[in-house]
Design a protein around this motif. Structure first.
Motif, PDB file in Angstrom:
ATOM      1  N   MET A  52       0.631  -1.496  -0.123  1.00 11.51           N
ATOM      2  CA  MET A  52       0.011  -0.567   0.259  1.00 11.51           C
ATOM      3  C   MET A  52       1.119   1.411  -0.257  1.00 11.51           C
ATOM      4  O   MET A  52       0.568   2.115  -0.785  1.00 11.51           O
ATOM      5  CB  MET A  52      -0.752   0.017   1.340  1.00 11.51           C
ATOM      6  CG  MET A  52      -1.563   1.322   1.485  1.00 11.51           C
ATOM      7  SD  MET A  52      -3.239   1.122   2.732  1.00 11.51           S
ATOM      8  CE  MET A  52      -4.718  -0.119   1.825  1.00 11.51           C
ATOM      9  N   PRO A  53       1.780   1.195   0.727  1.00  6.87           N
ATOM     10  CA  PRO A  53       2.681   2.661   1.283  1.00  6.87           C
ATOM     11  C   PRO A  53       3.477   2.972  -0.212  1.00  6.87           C
ATOM     12  O   PRO A  53       3.399   4.390  -0.495  1.00  6.87           O
ATOM     13  CB  PRO A  53       2.982   2.424   2.313  1.00  6.87           C
ATOM     14  CG  PRO A  53       3.395   1.441   2.694  1.00  6.87           C
ATOM     15  CD  PRO A  53       1.930   0.459   1.827  1.00  6.87           C
ATOM     16  N   GLY A  54       3.441   1.444  -1.197  1.00  2.64           N
ATOM     17  CA  GLY A  54       4.350   2.006  -2.400  1.00  2.64           C
ATOM     18  C   GLY A  54       3.414   2.609  -3.477  1.00  2.64           C
ATOM     19  O   GLY A  54       4.348   2.720  -4.786  1.00  2.64           O
ATOM     20  N   GLU A  55       2.220   2.253  -3.716  1.00  2.00           N
ATOM     21  CA  GLU A  55       1.437   2.886  -4.743  1.00  2.00           C
ATOM     22  C   GLU A  55       0.520   3.398  -4.136  1.00  2.00           C
ATOM     23  O   GLU A  55      -0.365   4.042  -5.459  1.00  2.00           O
ATOM     24  CB  GLU A  55       0.809   1.150  -5.478  1.00  2.00           C
ATOM     25  CG  GLU A  55      -0.535   0.275  -3.845  1.00  2.00           C
ATOM     26  CD  GLU A  55      -0.889  -0.733  -4.385  1.00  2.00           C
ATOM     27  OE1 GLU A  55       0.138  -1.220  -4.911  1.00  2.00           O
ATOM     28  OE2 GLU A  55      -2.434  -1.177  -3.852  1.00  2.00           O
ATOM     29  N   LEU A  56       0.394   4.074  -3.169  1.00  3.24           N
ATOM     30  CA  LEU A  56      -0.974   5.350  -2.590  1.00  3.24           C
ATOM     31  C   LEU A  56      -0.071   6.608  -3.424  1.00  3.24           C
ATOM     32  O   LEU A  56       0.907   7.255  -3.013  1.00  3.24           O
ATOM     33  CB  LEU A  56      -1.209   5.221  -2.006  1.00  3.24           C
ATOM     34  CG  LEU A  56      -2.159   4.107  -0.504  1.00  3.24           C
ATOM     35  CD1 LEU A  56      -2.261   4.112   0.440  1.00  3.24           C
ATOM     36  CD2 LEU A  56      -3.692   3.966  -2.106  1.00  3.24           C
ATOM     37  N   SER A  57      -0.925   6.946  -4.106  1.00  4.52           N
ATOM     38  CA  SER A  57      -0.395   8.414  -4.122  1.00  4.52           C
ATOM     39  C   SER A  57      -0.550   9.154  -3.240  1.00  4.52           C
ATOM     40  O   SER A  57       0.940  10.330  -3.432  1.00  4.52           O
ATOM     41  CB  SER A  57      -1.954   9.520  -4.992  1.00  4.52           C
ATOM     42  OG  SER A  57      -1.801  10.772  -5.754  1.00  4.52           O
ATOM     43  N   ASN A  58      -1.223   9.626  -1.806  1.00  4.84           N
ATOM     44  CA  ASN A  58      -0.574  10.175  -1.362  1.00  4.84           C
ATOM     45  C   ASN A  58       1.035  10.157  -0.758  1.00  4.84           C
ATOM     46  O   ASN A  58       1.106  10.799   0.313  1.00  4.84           O
ATOM     47  CB  ASN A  58      -1.927  10.084  -0.121  1.00  4.84           C
ATOM     48  CG  ASN A  58      -1.969   8.826   0.372  1.00  4.84           C
ATOM     49  OD1 ASN A  58      -1.399   8.333   0.497  1.00  4.84           O
ATOM     50  ND2 ASN A  58      -3.668   8.706   0.210  1.00  4.84           N
ATOM     51  N   VAL A  59       1.066   8.959  -0.780  1.00  2.00           N
ATOM     52  CA  VAL A  59       2.495   8.629  -0.186  1.00  2.00           C
ATOM     53  C   VAL A  59       3.765   9.480  -1.185  1.00  2.00           C
ATOM     54  O   VAL A  59       4.977   9.049  -0.958  1.00  2.00           O
ATOM     55  CB  VAL A  59       3.150   6.843  -0.076  1.00  2.00           C
ATOM     56  CG1 VAL A  59       4.016   6.740   0.730  1.00  2.00           C
ATOM     57  CG2 VAL A  59       1.773   6.225   0.942  1.00  2.00           C
ATOM     58  N   THR A  60       3.480   9.764  -2.049  1.00  4.60           N
ATOM     59  CA  THR A  60       4.678   9.819  -3.218  1.00  4.60           C
ATOM     60  C   THR A  60       5.679  11.375  -2.449  1.00  4.60           C
ATOM     61  O   THR A  60       6.439  10.382  -2.886  1.00  4.60           O
ATOM     62  CB  THR A  60       3.838  10.710  -4.383  1.00  4.60           C
ATOM     63  OG1 THR A  60       2.644   9.369  -4.665  1.00  4.60           O
ATOM     64  CG2 THR A  60       4.818  10.746  -5.906  1.00  4.60           C
ATOM     65  N   ALA A  61       5.103  11.794  -2.472  1.00  2.00           N
ATOM     66  CA  ALA A  61       5.666  13.166  -1.857  1.00  2.00           C
ATOM     67  C   ALA A  61       6.469  12.858   0.186  1.00  2.00           C
ATOM     68  O   ALA A  61       7.398  12.569  -0.063  1.00  2.00           O
ATOM     69  CB  ALA A  61       4.904  14.622  -1.156  1.00  2.00           C
ATOM     70  N   GLY A  62       5.617  11.700   0.192  1.00  3.33           N
ATOM     71  CA  GLY A  62       6.103  11.309   1.911  1.00  3.33           C
ATOM     72  C   GLY A  62       7.455  10.468   1.530  1.00  3.33           C
ATOM     73  O   GLY A  62       8.279  10.251   2.546  1.00  3.33           O
ATOM     74  N   ARG A  63       7.292   9.562  -0.178  1.00  4.01           N
ATOM     75  CA  ARG A  63       8.518   8.911   0.245  1.00  4.01           C
ATOM     76  C   ARG A  63       9.803  10.023  -0.365  1.00  4.01           C
ATOM     77  O   ARG A  63      10.565   9.174  -0.070  1.00  4.01           O
ATOM     78  CB  ARG A  63       8.374   8.006  -0.963  1.00  4.01           C
ATOM     79  CG  ARG A  63       8.967   7.063  -2.186  1.00  4.01           C
ATOM     80  CD  ARG A  63       9.531   6.104  -0.729  1.00  4.01           C
ATOM     81  NE  ARG A  63       8.280   4.556  -1.389  1.00  4.01           N
ATOM     82  CZ  ARG A  63       8.324   3.877  -0.431  1.00  4.01           C
ATOM     83  NH1 ARG A  63       8.948   3.576   0.318  1.00  4.01           N
ATOM     84  NH2 ARG A  63       6.927   3.172  -0.666  1.00  4.01           N
ATOM     85  N   ILE A  64       9.418  10.753  -0.914  1.00  8.07           N
ATOM     86  CA  ILE A  64      10.923  11.912  -1.418  1.00  8.07           C
ATOM     87  C   ILE A  64      11.213  12.325   0.319  1.00  8.07           C
ATOM     88  O   ILE A  64      12.036  12.374   0.435  1.00  8.07           O
ATOM     89  CB  ILE A  64      10.104  12.771  -2.138  1.00  8.07           C
ATOM     90  CG1 ILE A  64       9.895  12.589  -3.315  1.00  8.07           C
ATOM     91  CG2 ILE A  64      11.248  14.001  -1.756  1.00  8.07           C
ATOM     92  CD1 ILE A  64      10.711  11.666  -4.454  1.00  8.07           C
TER      93      ILE A  64
ATOM     94  N   ASN B 195      11.137  11.312   3.096  1.00  9.61           N
ATOM     95  CA  ASN B 195      11.887   9.614   3.544  1.00  9.61           C
ATOM     96  C   ASN B 195      13.132   9.531   2.718  1.00  9.61           C
ATOM     97  O   ASN B 195      13.787   9.377   3.812  1.00  9.61           O
ATOM     98  CB  ASN B 195      10.763   8.573   3.435  1.00  9.61           C
ATOM     99  CG  ASN B 195      11.850   7.428   3.981  1.00  9.61           C
ATOM    100  OD1 ASN B 195      11.985   6.772   3.100  1.00  9.61           O
ATOM    101  ND2 ASN B 195      11.191   7.439   5.077  1.00  9.61           N
ATOM    102  N   ILE B 196      13.208   9.542   1.614  1.00 11.55           N
ATOM    103  CA  ILE B 196      14.315   9.016   0.996  1.00 11.55           C
ATOM    104  C   ILE B 196      15.136   9.473   1.109  1.00 11.55           C
ATOM    105  O   ILE B 196      16.621   9.672   1.044  1.00 11.55           O
ATOM    106  CB  ILE B 196      13.958   9.097  -0.666  1.00 11.55           C
ATOM    107  CG1 ILE B 196      13.320   7.583  -1.022  1.00 11.55           C
ATOM    108  CG2 ILE B 196      15.536   8.818  -1.106  1.00 11.55           C
ATOM    109  CD1 ILE B 196      13.781   6.430  -0.257  1.00 11.55           C
TER     110      ILE B 196
END
Length: 554
Positions: free
Chosen positions: A183-195, A197-198
């Protein structure tokens, strides 16, 4: 809130036929058509295609703007293999584009406060892979339908069981397992959160959804946040890779897609062409960018926003709403439409939509056109298609590069202009040309959303301190050898930050005195600052510290 100009200091682009900003800009200059048939490694269009526009659950379009040859190196980001396997291509593309933008701006090396760095990404439809992982779950629904059919029920029990086993095995074989990382890998609302985080950002992070204007909504928030002092740097833009069969079919049922090509502003315009892209830019307040010696591609002066209100329909363009957005944008600047040389339009290549958009531009810009001046029209969609949530961001980067390179960019596929475009006031720029101007180069960008949201952005070139140096460096980088003078005078060298840290204030002072007596007093002439300053930045930081920016040891 102040109205300070916002500087674009870094770019990262992944688009059809372009895996970086250099390839993208080359395609713009050459007028390359980047639209192709659906690649075989995506999905088999023959399964979903019908020439009949009324065929139920079928697409009549099999073309689009596709990113090909993209590879994601998870090792670069120290992502565990099991996690990396669950990160969608949408997020992978965004991570790579952000990395490129940070490297382009120099902030992969230069220090900045992560607490004051925001990540704001525009995305509307999420990752394509979510549809596949959903399908893995819905197999039980499909099995239930199958089991209720008379033909299935008439089979021997062992045949029924074998069919179910084979169906599940065939389906599961092509779809990744669902885990805690799915789920965290594919949700739209995690896209910015992934940035965040990385890249270890501690400022606000969010994904904005305003349909085809999502990236402009993200830009609007980023500009407002910078001007309000909520953060000092914004990593923003748009990301979209939704090119699935259901997306094609559903847009076809609206009659929105073209089966032939993207003909922005042309009388052949008969619908838009779906595309994918990621466009990221690093934004800072102009004063901060100048202070920090950043390369400045272009300035964002204002963002005008509006909604259509009541109209013919929720998906139909409303000229009234578009006009309000443009008027709101000009309300935030101290110049008139007469000072703008071209507009990177929404330009989706629908006959009615293009005519309506240009009619609004005529109402706003027409009264200011004089002495035979014509407003230039361009649309990146003519080359790469409509990148949906990333569309506005693609227009921003194209315009920023045009301003930076002093070039009026091309818009292809316009042979016979839409009869609704007044040739006395507008000209579609069909070939890239030198942007000759005695004053400041200015251009605007429009982006309109599916649900009736409108954005219009005013942009201009940076002409302040250092602009000639950066522009010259960009133009000559591929040809000129960098020659440095190791004995340059202190006055001619940019300041360096020297850092001292310690467990207590007294220890910091002691370290600084010791360095002064043993090192600074004996500072060599060759690269006098960097030989000591840069290593001091790499040392582990203690509880107390001081940083001194200087051009000289004196």
């Amino acid at each position: 809130m102040n109205n300070e100009k916002i500087a674009i200091v870094g770019l990262g682009i992944i688009a059809p036929k372009a895996l970086n900003k250099e390839e993208f800009w080359k395609n713009v200059l050459e007028g390359r058509n980047c639209i192709s048939e659906v690649p075989a490694d995506r999905w088999d269009w023959k399964l979903y295609y019908s020439e009949d526009h009324k065929a139920p659950d079928k697409t009549y379009s099999k073309i689009g703007g596709f990113i090909e040859g993209f590879k994601f190196d998870s090792i670069r980001y120290k992502i565990p293999p099991q996690t990396a396997a669950q990160i969608s291509r949408l997020q992978q593309l965004t991570i790579e584009a952000v990395r490129m933008a940070l490297e382009d701006s120099g902030y992969d090396r230069k220090p900045f406060d992560p607490r004051m760095a925001a990540a704001v990404i525009g995305n509307a439809m999420g990752a394509m892979r979510k549809e596949m992982t959903d399908l893995r779950v819905y197999k039980f629904y499909n099995e239930d339908i199958l089991k209720k059919t008379p033909a299935f029920a008439s089979l021997p029990a062992e045949k029924r069981e074998a069919m179910i086993r084979e169906y599940e095995a065939g389906l599961d074989a092509g779809i990744i397992n669902i885990t805690e990382d799915t789920m965290p890998g594919e949700l739209s609302n995690v896209t910015a959160g992934r940035i965040a985080n990385i890249f270890n950002l501690n400022g606000p992070n969010m994904t904005m959804d305003a349909a085809c204007a999502s990236s402009m909504a993200a830009l609007d928030y980023a500009v407002l946040g910078l001007r309000a002092g909520k953060f000092d740097m914004a990593i923003t833009g748009g990301a979209d890779e939704m090119m699935s069969p259901p997306a094609y079919v559903k847009f076809c049922k609206i009659g929105a897609l073209s089966a032939e090509g993207s003909y922005s502003f042309d009388e052949r315009a008969n619908g838009f062409v779906m595309a994918e892209a990621v466009s990221i830019y690093i934004l800072k307040r102009l004063s901060d960018a100048v202070r920090d010696g950043d390369k400045i591609y272009a300035l964002i002066n204002s963002v005008g926003a509006s909604s259509d209100g009541k109209g013919k329909g929720i998906t139909a363009p409303n000229p009234k709403g578009q006009k309000i957005a443009i008027e709101n944008a000009f309300a935030g600047v101290d110049y008139s439409p007469a000072d703008v040389d071209f507009v990177e339009a929404h330009g989706t290549a629908t006959k009615v939509g293009d005519a309506a958009e240009v009619q609004v531009l005529q109402e706003v810009f027409g009264p200011h056109m004089s002495m035979g001046k014509k407003l230039g029209l361009t649309s990146i969609k003519s080359q790469i298609g409509h990148t949906k949530a990333a569309a506005g961001a693609m227009g921003i980067v194209k315009t920023a590069l045009a301003i930076y390179n002093k070039t009026l960019p091309t818009s292809i596929n316009c042979v016979n202009p839409n009869p609704g475009i007044n040739p006395d006031l507008f000209r579609v720029i069909t070939k890239a040309e030198e942007w000759k101007k005695t004053g400041i180069r200015r251009a605007n960008v429009s982006s309109f959303g599916f649900g009736g949201t409108n954005f219009h952005v005013t942009m201009e070139e940076y002409t302040g301190p250092g602009h000639q140096q950066h522009a010259k460096a960009s133009a000559e980088a591929a040809h000129a050898e960098v020659v440095e003078n190791p004995k340059a005078s202190f006055a001619g060298i940019q300041g360096e930050a020297v850092t001292f840290t310690g467990a207590t204030p007294a220890e910091v002072i002691s370290q600084a005195k010791a360095a002064s007596e043993s090192i600074v007093s004996k500072w060599p002439e060759a690269y006098p600052l960097s030989s000591f300053a840069q290593p001091s930045q790499l040392k582990a930081k203690a509880a107390w510290g001081v940083a001194i920016v200087a051009k000289s040891p004196k």
